[in-house]
Design an enzyme around this catalytic site. Structure first.
Site, PDB file in Angstrom:
ATOM      1  N   GLU A  87      -2.218   7.819  -5.010  1.00  0.00           N
ATOM      2  CA  GLU A  87      -2.535   7.223  -6.308  1.00  0.00           C
ATOM      3  C   GLU A  87      -4.000   7.368  -6.707  1.00  0.00           C
ATOM      4  O   GLU A  87      -4.341   7.278  -7.890  1.00  0.00           O
ATOM      5  CB  GLU A  87      -2.155   5.743  -6.321  1.00  0.00           C
ATOM      6  N   ARG A 113       0.850  -1.187   0.000  1.00  0.00           N
ATOM      7  CA  ARG A 113       0.000   0.000   0.000  1.00  0.00           C
ATOM      8  C   ARG A 113       0.887   1.240   0.000  1.00  0.00           C
ATOM      9  O   ARG A 113       1.898   1.308   0.712  1.00  0.00           O
ATOM     10  CB  ARG A 113      -0.934   0.024   1.226  1.00  0.00           C
ATOM     11  N   HIS A 119       0.023  -0.143  -9.692  1.00  0.00           N
ATOM     12  CA  HIS A 119      -0.756  -1.030  -8.814  1.00  0.00           C
ATOM     13  C   HIS A 119      -1.208  -2.274  -9.579  1.00  0.00           C
ATOM     14  O   HIS A 119      -2.382  -2.638  -9.586  1.00  0.00           O
ATOM     15  CB  HIS A 119      -1.963  -0.283  -8.243  1.00  0.00           C
TER      16      HIS A 119
END
Length: 340
Positions: free
Chosen positions: A262, A233, A294
């Site tokens: 993000e 994360r 991601h």
């Protein structure tokens, strides 16, 4: 019943439609769930969200007013959902508590090897028919020390690969993983892990206790030639502090599949827009930094498991059941195995 799914990628759409085929209809949208898009869900009892959805109080209230009763999130993380508000509104919330840990662990190693062996720089050069080796020297990993911050399922899978490389293993977690100990991992405090590791990989969940676990102090402890990888994360790393250290010429490489700001950027095409995030803009200019969007979880195996679990979560909701994936049960029910 028709289900509305937000944030569905082109690769994911046929898998999602096929999984629900014969049971329910699913309407797939590529837009993310947010305050602006939440009104689209009016009339849908079941809404499926992606990891970058905004499920704060205002969005949840809009969904509830439109008749939504189940949020089926297609991810393990749920820090984007206000569970207290969902509970107050009588909404059921589920997630995917497990999918292939190998997808993320293998991608973390992909990032580590890419920055160590300067793969991106080498590839860009050869496209221009520049075949020089200057600036491409990496290091053998065998015999060096890897620090694994978080040794759950993904951390264990990452550790097994490190063991295959012949690395010394350091770990940190609130509880030791016997499988990692059997591989030879030594558990140490965070400070020793940061100071002693040639490569550090992050595999802890994002909570208040882990937010900015890699802060300015932790970065100062790291070796100047260390490699940092984050495929967990974005909020685990204080990005401003990281950029400051990179500007000072530190670290052999950094691989980031996640970024703390993000939301509203990752999964979208921003190539024709001015970059408003100065930190991200600076970060991607460093030649020894690799940033991806991601995608560590993004394999057919992992996405297939995520979708299959989402289908099961919908079935459980319609049958009035709870499972280990239930974060907020239906009013009067209890979440079986859900975290407190």
């Amino acid at each position: 019943m028709e289900i509305l799914a937000f944030g569905v990628t082109a690769d994911e759409k046929p898998l999602l439609e096929r999984a629900f085929d014969g049971e329910h209809e699913v309407r797939c949208l590529d837009v993310f769930l947010s305050e602006d898009t939440a009104p689209i869900a009016a009339g849908y009892e079941i809404v499926s969200s992606s990891v970058n959805a905004d499920l704060g109080g205002r969005v949840l209230r809009t969904l509830a007013q439109g008749g939504t009763k189940l949020i089926a999130q297609r991810s393990t993380g749920f820090n984007n959902i206000d569970l207290d508000v969902a509970r107050q509104l009588g909404m059921t919330v589920s997630r995917v508590s497990y999918y292939s840990p190998y997808s993320v662990a293998e991608f973390a190693w992909t990032l580590a090897m890419a920055v160590n062996r300067r793969i991106v720089r080498a590839s860009n050069r050869t496209r221009d028919f520049d075949f020089r080796l200057n600036g491409l020297m990496g290091r053998d990993l065998r015999g060096r020390t890897v620090g694994v911050l978080g040794t759950g399922k993904i951390g264990e899978a990452f550790t097994r690969i490190a063991h295959g490389f012949g690395m010394n293993l350091l770990g940190w977690d609130i509880a030791q993983n016997p499988a990692c100990v059997e591989l030879g991992m030594k558990y140490v405090d965070k400070e020793e892990l940061f100071a002693s590791s040639d490569l550090i990989s992050l595999h802890v969940p994002l909570m208040e206790s882990t937010r900015h676990i890699v802060d300015a102090a932790a970065l100062r402890l790291m070796r100047d030639d260390a490699i940092l990888v984050n495929s967990s994360r974005g909020g685990l790393v204080d990005t401003d502090a990281l950029v400051a250290e990179l500007r000072a010429g530190r670290f052999a490489g950094v691989g980031l599949d996640v970024y703390e700001a993000e939301a509203g950027v990752f999964f979208l095409d921003k190539s024709l827009e001015a970059v408003e995030d100065d930190t991200l803009a600076r970060l991607v200019t460093f030649p020894h930094v690799v940033v991806t969007s991601h995608q560590a979880y993004y394999t057919t195996d992992a996405v297939g498991q995520i979708i299959a679990t989402t289908v099961a979560n919908v079935a459980d909701y319609l049958a009035g059941r709870s499972s280990q994936n239930t974060l907020v049960p239906a009013p009067g029910g209890s979440a079986a195995g859900a975290p407190a």
